[in-house]
Each structure stands twice: as structure tokens, then as C-alpha cells.
Design a protein around this motif. Structure first.
Motif, PDB file in Angstrom:
ATOM      1  N   LEU A 195       0.825  -1.308  -0.116  1.00  0.00           N
ATOM      2  CA  LEU A 195      -0.128  -0.096  -0.138  1.00  0.00           C
ATOM      3  C   LEU A 195       0.852   1.196  -0.042  1.00  0.00           C
ATOM      4  O   LEU A 195       0.508   2.175  -0.554  1.00  0.00           O
ATOM      5  CB  LEU A 195      -0.742   0.071   1.076  1.00  0.00           C
ATOM      6  CG  LEU A 195      -2.057  -1.205   1.154  1.00  0.00           C
ATOM      7  CD1 LEU A 195      -2.867  -1.115   2.361  1.00  0.00           C
ATOM      8  CD2 LEU A 195      -3.046  -0.590   0.165  1.00  0.00           C
ATOM      9  N   LYS A 196       1.923   1.356   0.565  1.00  0.00           N
ATOM     10  CA  LYS A 196       2.899   2.252   0.721  1.00  0.00           C
ATOM     11  C   LYS A 196       3.352   2.653  -0.799  1.00  0.00           C
ATOM     12  O   LYS A 196       3.379   3.955  -1.146  1.00  0.00           O
ATOM     13  CB  LYS A 196       4.221   2.165   1.548  1.00  0.00           C
ATOM     14  CG  LYS A 196       5.070   2.961   2.105  1.00  0.00           C
ATOM     15  CD  LYS A 196       5.626   2.730   3.146  1.00  0.00           C
ATOM     16  CE  LYS A 196       6.830   4.059   3.607  1.00  0.00           C
ATOM     17  NZ  LYS A 196       7.667   3.414   4.781  1.00  0.00           N
ATOM     18  N   LYS A 197       3.729   1.503  -1.370  1.00  0.00           N
ATOM     19  CA  LYS A 197       4.133   1.819  -2.845  1.00  0.00           C
ATOM     20  C   LYS A 197       3.209   2.308  -3.865  1.00  0.00           C
ATOM     21  O   LYS A 197       3.337   3.242  -4.412  1.00  0.00           O
ATOM     22  CB  LYS A 197       4.789   0.534  -3.454  1.00  0.00           C
ATOM     23  CG  LYS A 197       6.170   0.465  -2.516  1.00  0.00           C
ATOM     24  CD  LYS A 197       6.869  -0.797  -3.247  1.00  0.00           C
ATOM     25  CE  LYS A 197       8.302  -0.926  -2.616  1.00  0.00           C
ATOM     26  NZ  LYS A 197       8.171  -2.357  -1.807  1.00  0.00           N
TER      27      LYS A 197
ATOM     28  N   ASP B  56      -3.979   7.543  -5.880  1.00  0.00           N
ATOM     29  CA  ASP B  56      -5.033   7.927  -4.866  1.00  0.00           C
ATOM     30  C   ASP B  56      -5.511   6.672  -4.446  1.00  0.00           C
ATOM     31  O   ASP B  56      -6.464   6.128  -4.586  1.00  0.00           O
ATOM     32  CB  ASP B  56      -6.169   8.799  -5.355  1.00  0.00           C
ATOM     33  CG  ASP B  56      -7.062   9.215  -4.521  1.00  0.00           C
ATOM     34  OD1 ASP B  56      -6.863   9.013  -3.153  1.00  0.00           O
ATOM     35  OD2 ASP B  56      -8.036   9.791  -4.702  1.00  0.00           O
ATOM     36  N   LEU B  57      -4.985   6.570  -2.687  1.00  0.00           N
ATOM     37  CA  LEU B  57      -5.541   5.183  -2.127  1.00  0.00           C
ATOM     38  C   LEU B  57      -7.057   5.211  -1.828  1.00  0.00           C
ATOM     39  O   LEU B  57      -7.514   4.206  -1.482  1.00  0.00           O
ATOM     40  CB  LEU B  57      -4.778   5.066  -0.962  1.00  0.00           C
ATOM     41  CG  LEU B  57      -3.323   4.427  -0.878  1.00  0.00           C
ATOM     42  CD1 LEU B  57      -3.111   3.785   0.617  1.00  0.00           C
ATOM     43  CD2 LEU B  57      -3.233   3.247  -1.823  1.00  0.00           C
ATOM     44  N   SER B  58      -7.612   6.475  -1.909  1.00  0.00           N
ATOM     45  CA  SER B  58      -9.493   6.343  -2.018  1.00  0.00           C
ATOM     46  C   SER B  58      -9.852   5.439  -2.917  1.00  0.00           C
ATOM     47  O   SER B  58     -11.136   5.179  -2.785  1.00  0.00           O
ATOM     48  CB  SER B  58      -9.657   7.798  -1.787  1.00  0.00           C
ATOM     49  OG  SER B  58      -9.743   8.189  -2.916  1.00  0.00           O
TER      50      SER B  58
ATOM     51  N   LEU C 163      -5.775  -0.020   7.280  1.00  0.00           N
ATOM     52  CA  LEU C 163      -6.438   1.339   7.657  1.00  0.00           C
ATOM     53  C   LEU C 163      -5.332   2.328   7.990  1.00  0.00           C
ATOM     54  O   LEU C 163      -5.329   3.296   7.761  1.00  0.00           O
ATOM     55  CB  LEU C 163      -7.299   0.785   9.215  1.00  0.00           C
ATOM     56  CG  LEU C 163      -8.615   0.589   9.235  1.00  0.00           C
ATOM     57  CD1 LEU C 163      -8.919   0.174  10.566  1.00  0.00           C
ATOM     58  CD2 LEU C 163      -9.486   1.338   8.563  1.00  0.00           C
ATOM     59  N   GLU C 164      -4.400   1.508   8.732  1.00  0.00           N
ATOM     60  CA  GLU C 164      -2.956   2.664   9.032  1.00  0.00           C
ATOM     61  C   GLU C 164      -2.488   3.371   7.657  1.00  0.00           C
ATOM     62  O   GLU C 164      -2.144   4.452   7.804  1.00  0.00           O
ATOM     63  CB  GLU C 164      -2.121   1.812   9.616  1.00  0.00           C
ATOM     64  CG  GLU C 164      -2.453   1.563  11.196  1.00  0.00           C
ATOM     65  CD  GLU C 164      -2.358   2.708  12.180  1.00  0.00           C
ATOM     66  OE1 GLU C 164      -3.636   3.051  12.561  1.00  0.00           O
ATOM     67  OE2 GLU C 164      -1.266   2.873  12.330  1.00  0.00           O
ATOM     68  N   MET C 165      -2.513   2.626   6.591  1.00  0.00           N
ATOM     69  CA  MET C 165      -1.965   3.254   5.170  1.00  0.00           C
ATOM     70  C   MET C 165      -3.199   4.094   4.721  1.00  0.00           C
ATOM     71  O   MET C 165      -2.684   4.805   3.772  1.00  0.00           O
ATOM     72  CB  MET C 165      -1.830   2.067   4.430  1.00  0.00           C
ATOM     73  CG  MET C 165      -0.372   1.328   4.734  1.00  0.00           C
ATOM     74  SD  MET C 165       1.076   2.403   5.436  1.00  0.00           S
ATOM     75  CE  MET C 165       1.323   3.027   3.653  1.00  0.00           C
TER      76      MET C 165
END
Lengths: 305, 305
Positions: free
Chosen positions: B194-196, B202-204, B225-227
Motif C-alpha cells: 500500500l505504501k508503494k 490515490d488510495l481512496s 487502515l493505518e495506510m
């Protein structure tokens, strides 16, 4: 080299003291041996409490006299025992147990109900033991119970835990174990408390103790890992909980935690096949099938682990 | 106001298609209604696949014609259906299902074994459907299956997932669902991918789909969730997995995820008592007791939730 995370298996104490079945000394010793065979170096072997109050823990002194001398890795063992008070401390020392743990709850009502003392009174008792332990070269571990939530008072104020930790360190505690005694904390609460503790203390002197009551035990371990915790209590097969209350789960299972740690690239020194053997042994003793949430997957994939 | 996290219950599709028992349309509809009654607005209702190949999903078009019109919160529903190909897309559109999902695996062997296409070929098929969906105003969701690990190829290269995501967005996918199809990912791997992805997209527009196979499902949700992920697939009662392989667990259980989310202060719009009713209904249909790792605790504490 992979970073080491220490697993302290509390099955022989926290697990067994809550079982309907009482194991004899030979069985308790065999379970400890199985854990040692699996590569564990840190094991809570029992407690020095009244055998009338907790018959499952009777004879811990005798047990301590017959423990393995040599770990698989050659690293020193930490065979700790829980002590309730000064008398327990003396019994432990007399039995040659130099690693002792004491519990103070972060909630007043919990201390009252558990040991009939206020938190201040419990702290006075504990601190006296820790000071004596420091003078006598014992290794004293301090549990802060109900560190996140108390069944009577609800959420625990983080500042209370921070204050108790400081006082316990000052009295000589070598390590503080934050215990989510009733398995109530979610990972967000774990992160929050540890972040505040990290601002005051060296987190390498903290360990965490989670239960899987709400199915968040492994997530709590991950949250604590992320904050830098590198020592965890866990219980073989998830041993623990109350056998009379369905679903009152025990400690987070050692195999669940080890599986995640290995996959995340940490070294534990623990062998999964050995853990399975210990789960099976414990299951045969308590007469019911133990195992964490990952146990079936582990069994199916043991050849690859 | 608490931040919203969306739960997409995939029990009626990913769950039911793997059961020994085949539910009739009335039962499938009753299960969806129970989820709606619990406050869910996002439900994967079925798939448009060959009824010969997957009899449990036969009649999804008819099912779609009799779905609830009004959610409890007044928010719009997203009743999605899985489609394997162009033909499935047309069947979905003909049935009035405007939210469709397609699966491409991040591993070549998985695509070969699953749909007898290479990843490139599968991408060509999917992209054509997504482009058509965009023109026709459909909402197209793209699953990237085996996003972390493939049962045949092992660990999946993160760069493959990053590339596929880009191509799928470009083709018109409105959302990408990262699926840990075999429940293999540990939370560290979830964070890493997820970081990459967050560095590129856009992670949304991402959602996550975890299974609890290794007991890390809830920990994976926490890591995501944390990401910043705010939408998750889950399955009522952990419905899913293969009933013939003991311990081949299904999706992470909706009730486990909702319990953690609520405790962490998120809003889901979901009512725990309604979820329990849906777990019980699903259990009665499949003829075995369903429930996530927290189910016993939830039952004992339902009056406080």
C-alpha cells in the motif's frame, strides 16, 4: 541478520491456572520441556501462590528444581514465576527461581477485587519486593494488568499506566509487561499507549501481553511491533480462558504470533513443528483441542514452515 | 463526526459460491435483506457466470430484480455482481446491475489455471469491458487477485500489482480491490504494497479483500487502515472457504472487522445486532455454525454494542 523477537510462553502459568483439568507436576514439566524443544527460551513456569487458592499451581518450587539446563540455541533461559507478594518472593528465591513477576492492575477496582488492596497499596507491596529483588540480584518483572481496559471501571486512563510504569522502574523492575488482561484493547489503543510510553521510557524494557477475546490479539501484536515492542507473552495453543465460559479465549496463541513474526522477517528461534507438538501435548492433557486461529493452516503447511 | 469506513459484504457471492449447500433464490434474497437490515449499503450479491460451472450463483439476474430499494441510512446501495467476461457484463447490464466487478490475478499461473488466459490476455479482456462500462456509465470495480501471494508462483512482485492497477484505472476501472485471495499476506506485506501504491495513486480508489486463513485477517485490515484504506470486503460470519477442507477459512468476518472499526472510532453505519441476525440466518442456511473470531464475545456483550 533478522531481528530477534522474544516470545515468553505463559501457557504453563496463565494458561493452566484457568483450566478445569489440573495437571500433575510431571505433565507440567513435560509441557515446559516441549516448549523448550520448540526453541523457546522464555517460559512462565508457574506461580508461588496458595495451593488452596490455585491448586493448578501447587508444587511450582519442585517443578523449578527439574527444569532443562540447556536451551536449544545455547541462549540463557528465563524461567519466570508469578508471585503475589513478599511471601511468594521468598518461596521463589528459596526454590532458586531468580526471575519473578508481580502484578499491579492499573485500575483500583481490579486491585481491590483481585487482591483486596487499592492500587496505591498494591504498588507499595510490589515496590518493596522489587527493591529487595534489586538488592538480591533477582530479575523482577512487573505486570501492569488491565493496562487498557478494566472489566469494572472501563477504559483506563493512559496517564495512570505511564505513572505506574515510572514508579515500578524506579523501584527496580527490570521490565514492564503491559497486560490486556481481559482482551479488550484494539490495535489503535495499543499504538496510542505505546506512543505515549515511548515519549517517557525506553520501549526495549516493555513487553506486551494480549488475549484474543475479541479476535484482535494478533492485530494488537502487530500494532505493538510497529511501535517497537520486541517481546511478547503468548500461550501455546491459546491455552487459557475459562473452560466454563464458551469463547472466553485465552492468551493470543504462540503459534499465531510466531507465524506472523516469521512471515514478517523476524527471528524467534522457535520451530513450528516443535510448537505443534507442544499444542498436541497440551491438548491431550487438558482434554480438548487447542490451537490458535492459524492452527489448521499450520498443520496443512507444516512441511513448508 | 467519526470517519466512515465502508464494508462491502461479499458473503452472498464469495461466501456462498464455496459452500457445499446451494441456497435457493429466496434464501439468497433473505440473506441480502438481513445484511441491509444490519445497515450494510455495499453488498456483492452474486455473479453472472455459467450456472453449470457455479450452480450456487444461478439466477443472479432474477435476484437483482428483487433487491431492497431503500437503505436504512438513506445512502445509495452498491449491489455489485462479479462478471467473468464480456458476456457476463451483458447479462449484468440486461439485469439492471450497474456495479460490476472483474478479476485479474497478478500471477500468470493463477490466470492460466483460473480462466485459461495469460495475465496479458486477461487484462485485454478486462480492459475492453471496463472501457465499455465507462462509455455506458456502469461502475466497474477491478479485483487484482493474488495481489500478495499466488498458490502456484509464491510471492507476487509488488511492481506487477502497481502496473496492473495503473492499466486498470486507465481502462476505466472506478476502483481497485486488492485481494489476498488465499489469505497469505501478513500485515507487513500489506503495509509495504500500500505504501508503494500510495506513491503512485490515490488510495481512496482502493479497497482491500482479506481472508483469515492464517489468522491475520483482522491484523491485515488494521495495517491497511493505518495506510489510509477506507473500504474493505468482508463476509458475514466468515462465510466462505472450502467446506471440504477443514480450516480453509473464508473471508475475514464482517463482524470481526466491524467490531474493530467501531472500537477504533470509525463509523460503518452497521448495527451489530443486525449482523448477529445475519450470521444466524446464514448459519441456518448452510447448516453449520458460522462466526468470526470475535463471535462469542459479541454474543455475550451484544447489549453493550
Amino acid at each position: 541478520m533478522a531481528e530477534r523477537v522474544i516470545i515468553n510462553d505463559v501457557g504453563p502459568r496463565d494458561g493452566l491456572q484457568n483450566q478445569a483439568v489440573i495437571l500433575d507436576l510431571e505433565q507440567r514439566r513435560a509441557l515446559i520441556n516441549a516448549l523448550v524443544d520448540a526453541g523457546l527460551t522464555h517460559i512462565e513456569i508457574g506461580s508461588f501462590v496458595s495451593p488452596k487458592a490455585v491448586p493448578a499451581m501447587a508444587g511450582t518450587g519442585e517443578l523449578a528444581a527439574h527444569l532443562p539446563k540447556q536451551s536449544k540455541s545455547g541462549e540463557p533461559f528465563q524461567f519466570s514465576a508469578l508471585i503475589p507478594n513478599q511471601k511468594g518472593y521468598e518461596l521463589a528465591m528459596a526454590a532458586g527461581v531468580r526471575d519473578v513477576s508481580m502484578v499491579v492492575a492499573a485500575s483500583n477496582t481490579m486491585n481491590q477485587r483481585n487482591i483486596n488492596l487499592s492500587t496505591d497499596q498494591a504498588m507499595t507491596v510490589s515496590k518493596a519486593v522489587f527493591e529487595q529483588g534489586r538488592e538480591q540480584g533477582a530479575n523482577t518483572l512487573a505486570y501492569i494488568a488491565t493496562a487498557w481496559e478494566c472489566p469494572y471501571e472501563g477504559l483506563v486512563d493512559e496517564s495512570v499506566v505511564i505513572r505506574l510504569a515510572g514508579e515500578l522502574f524506579e523501584a527496580g523492575a527490570s521490565e514492564i509487561i503491559l497486560a490486556d488482561t481481559i482482551g479488550a484493547a484494539c490495535p489503535g489503543q495499543v499504538s496510542s499507549l505505546l506512543k505515549k510510553l515511548a515519549a517517557e521510557y525506553d520501549l526495549s524494557k516493555f513487553s506486551c501481553h494480549f488475549h484474543d477475546t475479541r479476535g484482535m490479539g494478533v492485530a494488537d501484536v502487530f500494532a505493538a511491533l510497529e511501535m517497537g515492542i520486541r517481546k511478547f507473552d503468548a500461550s501455546i495453543g491459546g491455552l487459557g480462558g475459562c473452560p466454563f465460559a464458551p469463547g472466553a479465549t485465552g492468551n493470543v496463541a504462540t503459534e499465531d504470533v510466531v507465524l506472523m513474526l516469521h512471515q514478517m522477517g523476524f527471528d524467534t528461534g522457535i520451530d513450528m513443528r516443535g510448537l505443534l507438538a507442544a499444542v498436541d501435548l497440551a491438548s491431550s492433557y487438558v482434554g480438548r483441542e487447542l490451537g490458535g486461529n492459524s492452527i489448521n493452516w499450520i498443520r496443512r503447511n507444516i512441511d513448508k514452515l
